[in-house]
Design a protein around this motif. Structure first.
Motif, mmCIF file in Angstrom:
data_model
loop_
_atom_site.group_PDB
_atom_site.id
_atom_site.type_symbol
_atom_site.label_atom_id
_atom_site.label_comp_id
_atom_site.label_asym_id
_atom_site.label_seq_id
_atom_site.Cartn_x
_atom_site.Cartn_y
_atom_site.Cartn_z
ATOM 1 N N ILE A 3 0.870 -1.169 0.000
ATOM 2 C CA ILE A 3 0.000 0.000 0.000
ATOM 3 C C ILE A 3 0.910 1.222 0.000
ATOM 4 O O ILE A 3 1.767 1.363 0.869
ATOM 5 C CB ILE A 3 -0.928 0.016 1.231
ATOM 6 C CG1 ILE A 3 -1.815 -1.222 1.224
ATOM 7 C CG2 ILE A 3 -1.747 1.302 1.255
ATOM 8 C CD1 ILE A 3 -2.616 -1.412 2.494
ATOM 9 N N THR A 4 0.720 2.094 -0.975
ATOM 10 C CA THR A 4 1.581 3.260 -1.125
ATOM 11 C C THR A 4 0.740 4.526 -1.025
ATOM 12 O O THR A 4 -0.326 4.614 -1.638
ATOM 13 C CB THR A 4 2.295 3.230 -2.490
ATOM 14 O OG1 THR A 4 2.909 1.954 -2.675
ATOM 15 C CG2 THR A 4 3.354 4.300 -2.566
ATOM 16 N N VAL A 5 1.235 5.482 -0.269
ATOM 17 C CA VAL A 5 0.580 6.786 -0.141
ATOM 18 C C VAL A 5 1.450 7.808 -0.859
ATOM 19 O O VAL A 5 2.585 8.051 -0.454
ATOM 20 C CB VAL A 5 0.398 7.182 1.349
ATOM 21 C CG1 VAL A 5 -0.206 8.569 1.460
ATOM 22 C CG2 VAL A 5 -0.442 6.150 2.075
ATOM 23 N N SER B 149 2.294 -1.317 -6.813
ATOM 24 C CA SER B 149 1.481 -1.186 -5.606
ATOM 25 C C SER B 149 0.162 -1.920 -5.783
ATOM 26 O O SER B 149 -0.472 -1.834 -6.832
ATOM 27 C CB SER B 149 1.213 0.290 -5.308
ATOM 28 O OG SER B 149 2.429 1.002 -5.163
ATOM 29 N N ASP B 150 -0.257 -2.631 -4.757
ATOM 30 C CA ASP B 150 -1.565 -3.273 -4.783
ATOM 31 C C ASP B 150 -2.672 -2.236 -4.595
ATOM 32 O O ASP B 150 -3.732 -2.329 -5.208
ATOM 33 C CB ASP B 150 -1.649 -4.343 -3.685
ATOM 34 C CG ASP B 150 -0.670 -5.470 -3.938
ATOM 35 O OD1 ASP B 150 -0.869 -6.209 -4.923
ATOM 36 O OD2 ASP B 150 0.297 -5.594 -3.165
ATOM 37 N N ILE B 151 -2.404 -1.276 -3.742
ATOM 38 C CA ILE B 151 -3.314 -0.165 -3.488
ATOM 39 C C ILE B 151 -2.443 1.083 -3.367
ATOM 40 O O ILE B 151 -1.374 1.040 -2.757
ATOM 41 C CB ILE B 151 -4.110 -0.356 -2.177
ATOM 42 C CG1 ILE B 151 -4.990 -1.611 -2.251
ATOM 43 C CG2 ILE B 151 -4.954 0.869 -1.857
ATOM 44 C CD1 ILE B 151 -5.606 -1.990 -0.913
ATOM 45 N N PHE B 152 -2.894 2.179 -3.958
ATOM 46 C CA PHE B 152 -2.154 3.427 -3.771
ATOM 47 C C PHE B 152 -3.125 4.592 -3.700
ATOM 48 O O PHE B 152 -4.210 4.558 -4.274
ATOM 49 C CB PHE B 152 -1.097 3.646 -4.860
ATOM 50 C CG PHE B 152 -1.635 3.846 -6.245
ATOM 51 C CD1 PHE B 152 -1.784 5.130 -6.766
ATOM 52 C CD2 PHE B 152 -1.984 2.766 -7.036
ATOM 53 C CE1 PHE B 152 -2.271 5.313 -8.044
ATOM 54 C CE2 PHE B 152 -2.466 2.946 -8.324
ATOM 55 C CZ PHE B 152 -2.606 4.221 -8.832
ATOM 56 N N TYR C 99 -3.419 4.761 -17.569
ATOM 57 C CA TYR C 99 -2.390 3.716 -17.469
ATOM 58 C C TYR C 99 -3.009 2.366 -17.112
ATOM 59 O O TYR C 99 -2.298 1.378 -16.967
ATOM 60 C CB TYR C 99 -1.363 4.039 -16.380
ATOM 61 C CG TYR C 99 -0.746 5.407 -16.414
ATOM 62 C CD1 TYR C 99 -0.397 6.040 -17.603
ATOM 63 C CD2 TYR C 99 -0.492 6.087 -15.234
ATOM 64 C CE1 TYR C 99 0.172 7.298 -17.610
ATOM 65 C CE2 TYR C 99 0.080 7.347 -15.226
ATOM 66 C CZ TYR C 99 0.409 7.942 -16.415
ATOM 67 O OH TYR C 99 0.968 9.192 -16.413
ATOM 68 N N GLY C 100 -4.323 2.337 -16.907
ATOM 69 C CA GLY C 100 -4.986 1.110 -16.498
ATOM 70 C C GLY C 100 -4.947 0.875 -14.997
ATOM 71 O O GLY C 100 -5.166 -0.237 -14.524
ATOM 72 N N LEU C 101 -4.695 1.939 -14.227
ATOM 73 C CA LEU C 101 -4.585 1.834 -12.772
ATOM 74 C C LEU C 101 -5.766 2.540 -12.108
ATOM 75 O O LEU C 101 -6.341 3.471 -12.665
ATOM 76 C CB LEU C 101 -3.267 2.455 -12.303
ATOM 77 C CG LEU C 101 -2.006 1.824 -12.882
ATOM 78 C CD1 LEU C 101 -0.790 2.664 -12.529
ATOM 79 C CD2 LEU C 101 -1.839 0.401 -12.386
ATOM 80 N N LYS C 102 -6.091 2.123 -10.918
ATOM 81 C CA LYS C 102 -7.216 2.700 -10.181
ATOM 82 C C LYS C 102 -6.702 3.267 -8.855
ATOM 83 O O LYS C 102 -6.542 2.546 -7.872
ATOM 84 C CB LYS C 102 -8.279 1.623 -9.926
ATOM 85 C CG LYS C 102 -9.500 2.117 -9.194
ATOM 86 C CD LYS C 102 -10.451 2.816 -10.122
ATOM 87 C CE LYS C 102 -11.732 3.139 -9.369
ATOM 88 N NZ LYS C 102 -12.151 4.482 -9.528
#
Length: 178
Positions: free
Chosen positions: A3-5, A24-27, A41-44
Protein backbone atom coordinates in the motif's frame (compact mmCIF):
# COMPACT_ATOMS: atom_id res chain seq x y z
CA UNK A 1 0.35 -6.42 -0.16
CA UNK A 2 2.00 -3.10 -0.92
CA UNK A 3 0.00 0.00 0.00
CA UNK A 4 1.58 3.26 -1.13
CA UNK A 5 0.58 6.79 -0.14
CA UNK A 6 1.65 9.40 -2.67
CA UNK A 7 1.67 12.71 -0.82
CA UNK A 8 3.53 14.73 -3.46
CA UNK A 9 1.80 13.51 -6.61
CA UNK A 10 1.36 17.06 -7.92
CA UNK A 11 5.06 17.20 -8.80
CA UNK A 12 6.40 13.65 -8.43
CA UNK A 13 3.85 12.01 -10.73
CA UNK A 14 5.86 12.04 -13.95
CA UNK A 15 9.23 10.99 -12.55
CA UNK A 16 8.33 8.68 -9.66
CA UNK A 17 4.76 8.01 -8.52
CA UNK A 18 3.38 6.66 -11.79
CA UNK A 19 6.12 4.02 -11.88
CA UNK A 20 5.87 2.94 -8.26
CA UNK A 21 2.09 2.72 -8.66
CA UNK A 22 2.63 -0.18 -11.10
CA UNK A 23 4.04 -2.26 -8.21
CA UNK A 24 1.48 -1.19 -5.61
CA UNK A 25 -1.56 -3.27 -4.78
CA UNK A 26 -3.31 -0.17 -3.49
CA UNK A 27 -2.15 3.43 -3.77
CA UNK A 28 -3.53 6.79 -2.75
CA UNK A 29 -3.15 10.18 -4.36
CA UNK A 30 -3.99 13.60 -2.95
CA UNK A 31 -4.40 15.36 -6.30
CA UNK A 32 -7.86 14.67 -7.67
CA UNK A 33 -7.00 15.89 -11.15
CA UNK A 34 -4.46 13.03 -11.49
CA UNK A 35 -7.10 10.29 -11.25
CA UNK A 36 -7.64 10.35 -15.02
CA UNK A 37 -3.91 10.10 -15.68
CA UNK A 38 -3.66 6.89 -13.66
CA UNK A 39 -6.80 5.48 -15.24
CA UNK A 40 -5.22 5.98 -18.67
CA UNK A 41 -2.39 3.72 -17.47
CA UNK A 42 -4.99 1.11 -16.50
CA UNK A 43 -4.59 1.83 -12.77
CA UNK A 44 -7.22 2.70 -10.18
CA UNK A 45 -5.99 5.16 -7.56
CA UNK A 46 -7.73 5.85 -4.29
CA UNK A 47 -8.27 9.60 -3.87
CA UNK A 48 -7.48 10.55 -0.30
CA UNK A 49 -7.84 14.17 0.74
CA UNK A 50 -5.64 15.71 3.37
CA UNK A 51 -7.26 16.21 6.74
CA UNK A 52 -6.42 17.42 10.21
CA UNK A 53 -7.40 16.28 13.67
CA UNK A 54 -9.94 18.71 15.20
CA UNK A 55 -8.92 17.49 18.66
CA UNK A 56 -5.46 18.96 18.00
CA UNK A 57 -6.39 22.04 15.92
CA UNK A 58 -9.26 24.22 17.10
CA UNK A 59 -10.03 27.88 17.72
CA UNK A 60 -9.01 29.44 21.01
CA UNK A 61 -11.11 32.09 22.68
CA UNK A 62 -10.26 35.62 23.76
CA UNK A 63 -6.70 35.71 22.42
CA UNK A 64 -5.03 39.04 21.78
CA UNK A 65 -3.94 39.57 18.15
CA UNK A 66 -0.42 40.76 18.91
CA UNK A 67 1.44 39.00 16.05
CA UNK A 68 0.99 40.87 12.79
CA UNK A 69 2.18 38.16 10.39
CA UNK A 70 3.44 34.65 11.12
CA UNK A 71 4.73 31.69 9.21
CA UNK A 72 5.10 28.21 10.70
CA UNK A 73 7.24 25.83 8.67
CA UNK A 74 10.71 25.19 7.31
CA UNK A 75 12.70 27.65 5.16
CA UNK A 76 12.96 26.04 1.73
CA UNK A 77 12.36 27.25 -1.79
CA UNK A 78 11.04 30.77 -2.14
CA UNK A 79 9.93 30.99 1.47
CA UNK A 80 13.23 32.65 2.40
CA UNK A 81 12.97 35.32 -0.27
CA UNK A 82 9.34 36.07 0.58
CA UNK A 83 10.07 36.43 4.29
CA UNK A 84 13.08 38.62 3.51
CA UNK A 85 10.92 40.73 1.18
CA UNK A 86 8.37 41.29 3.96
CA UNK A 87 11.11 42.25 6.42
CA UNK A 88 12.73 44.61 3.91
CA UNK A 89 9.33 46.28 3.48
CA UNK A 90 8.96 46.68 7.24
CA UNK A 91 6.25 44.05 7.72
CA UNK A 92 6.35 42.77 11.29
CA UNK A 93 6.72 39.04 10.59
CA UNK A 94 7.64 36.13 12.87
CA UNK A 95 8.80 32.72 11.65
CA UNK A 96 8.66 29.46 13.58
CA UNK A 97 10.06 26.02 12.96
CA UNK A 98 13.20 24.11 12.14
CA UNK A 99 16.00 25.78 10.19
CA UNK A 100 15.30 29.50 10.45
CA UNK A 101 18.03 29.92 13.05
CA UNK A 102 20.67 29.00 10.42
CA UNK A 103 20.18 32.38 8.74
CA UNK A 104 21.91 35.16 10.67
CA UNK A 105 19.73 37.89 9.15
CA UNK A 106 16.54 36.09 10.24
CA UNK A 107 17.41 34.98 13.77
CA UNK A 108 15.75 37.96 15.41
CA UNK A 109 12.49 37.10 13.57
CA UNK A 110 12.61 33.43 14.55
CA UNK A 111 10.27 32.41 17.36
CA UNK A 112 11.77 28.95 17.83
CA UNK A 113 10.31 25.49 17.70
CA UNK A 114 6.69 25.14 18.79
CA UNK A 115 4.80 22.47 20.69
CA UNK A 116 1.27 21.85 19.44
CA UNK A 117 -0.15 24.03 22.24
CA UNK A 118 2.29 26.82 21.40
CA UNK A 119 1.41 26.51 17.70
CA UNK A 120 -2.28 26.98 18.52
CA UNK A 121 -1.39 30.12 20.47
CA UNK A 122 0.68 31.56 17.60
CA UNK A 123 -2.00 30.75 15.02
CA UNK A 124 -4.70 32.37 17.13
CA UNK A 125 -2.60 35.41 18.04
CA UNK A 126 -1.63 36.09 14.40
CA UNK A 127 -3.56 38.64 12.39
CA UNK A 128 -2.24 36.98 9.21
CA UNK A 129 -1.04 33.37 8.99
CA UNK A 130 1.08 32.88 5.87
CA UNK A 131 0.48 29.62 4.05
CA UNK A 132 2.98 28.93 1.27
CA UNK A 133 1.63 26.11 -0.88
CA UNK A 134 4.49 25.80 -3.31
CA UNK A 135 6.16 22.42 -3.12
CA UNK A 136 9.88 21.82 -2.80
CA UNK A 137 9.83 21.23 -6.59
CA UNK A 138 9.33 24.96 -7.22
CA UNK A 139 6.80 27.71 -7.84
CA UNK A 140 5.09 25.92 -10.72
CA UNK A 141 3.80 23.24 -8.32
CA UNK A 142 1.40 23.99 -5.48
CA UNK A 143 -1.08 21.93 -3.54
CA UNK A 144 -3.09 21.76 -0.34
CA UNK A 145 -0.90 21.07 2.66
CA UNK A 146 -1.72 20.04 6.18
CA UNK A 147 -1.22 23.58 7.44
CA UNK A 148 -4.01 24.81 5.13
CA UNK A 149 -6.48 22.62 6.98
CA UNK A 150 -4.97 23.26 10.42
CA UNK A 151 -5.34 27.03 10.00
CA UNK A 152 -8.88 26.55 8.76
CA UNK A 153 -9.75 24.30 11.73
CA UNK A 154 -8.46 27.06 14.02
CA UNK A 155 -10.71 29.54 12.18
CA UNK A 156 -7.75 31.82 11.67
CA UNK A 157 -7.10 34.09 8.73
CA UNK A 158 -4.65 32.63 6.23
CA UNK A 159 -3.03 34.30 3.27
CA UNK A 160 -2.00 31.77 0.67
CA UNK A 161 -0.89 31.38 -2.89
CA UNK A 162 -3.38 29.68 -5.22
CA UNK A 163 -3.74 25.98 -5.94
CA UNK A 164 -6.28 24.29 -8.19
CA UNK A 165 -6.95 21.88 -5.31
CA UNK A 166 -8.83 24.57 -3.31
CA UNK A 167 -12.19 23.78 -4.93
CA UNK A 168 -11.88 20.08 -3.97
CA UNK A 169 -11.77 21.16 -0.31
CA UNK A 170 -14.47 23.83 -0.39
CA UNK A 171 -12.10 26.81 -0.14
CA UNK A 172 -13.30 29.97 -1.87
CA UNK A 173 -10.95 32.91 -2.40
CA UNK A 174 -12.07 35.89 -0.38
CA UNK A 175 -14.53 33.85 1.64
CA UNK A 176 -12.62 31.32 3.75
CA UNK A 177 -9.13 31.84 2.33
CA UNK A 178 -7.32 34.73 0.65
Amino acid sequence: KLITVFSDDEWRHANYDRYLALYSDIFTIAVKDNINRYERYGLKPFYMKWACNPDMFYPLSDQRKDIDVSFIGVPYGNRLSYIRFLIKNEVNVRVYGKGWDRFVDLRSYWGGFLTNDEMLQVIDRSKINLNFLWTSAGKEHSTIKGRTLELSACRSFQLSNHTDEFHHYGFMDGDNIA
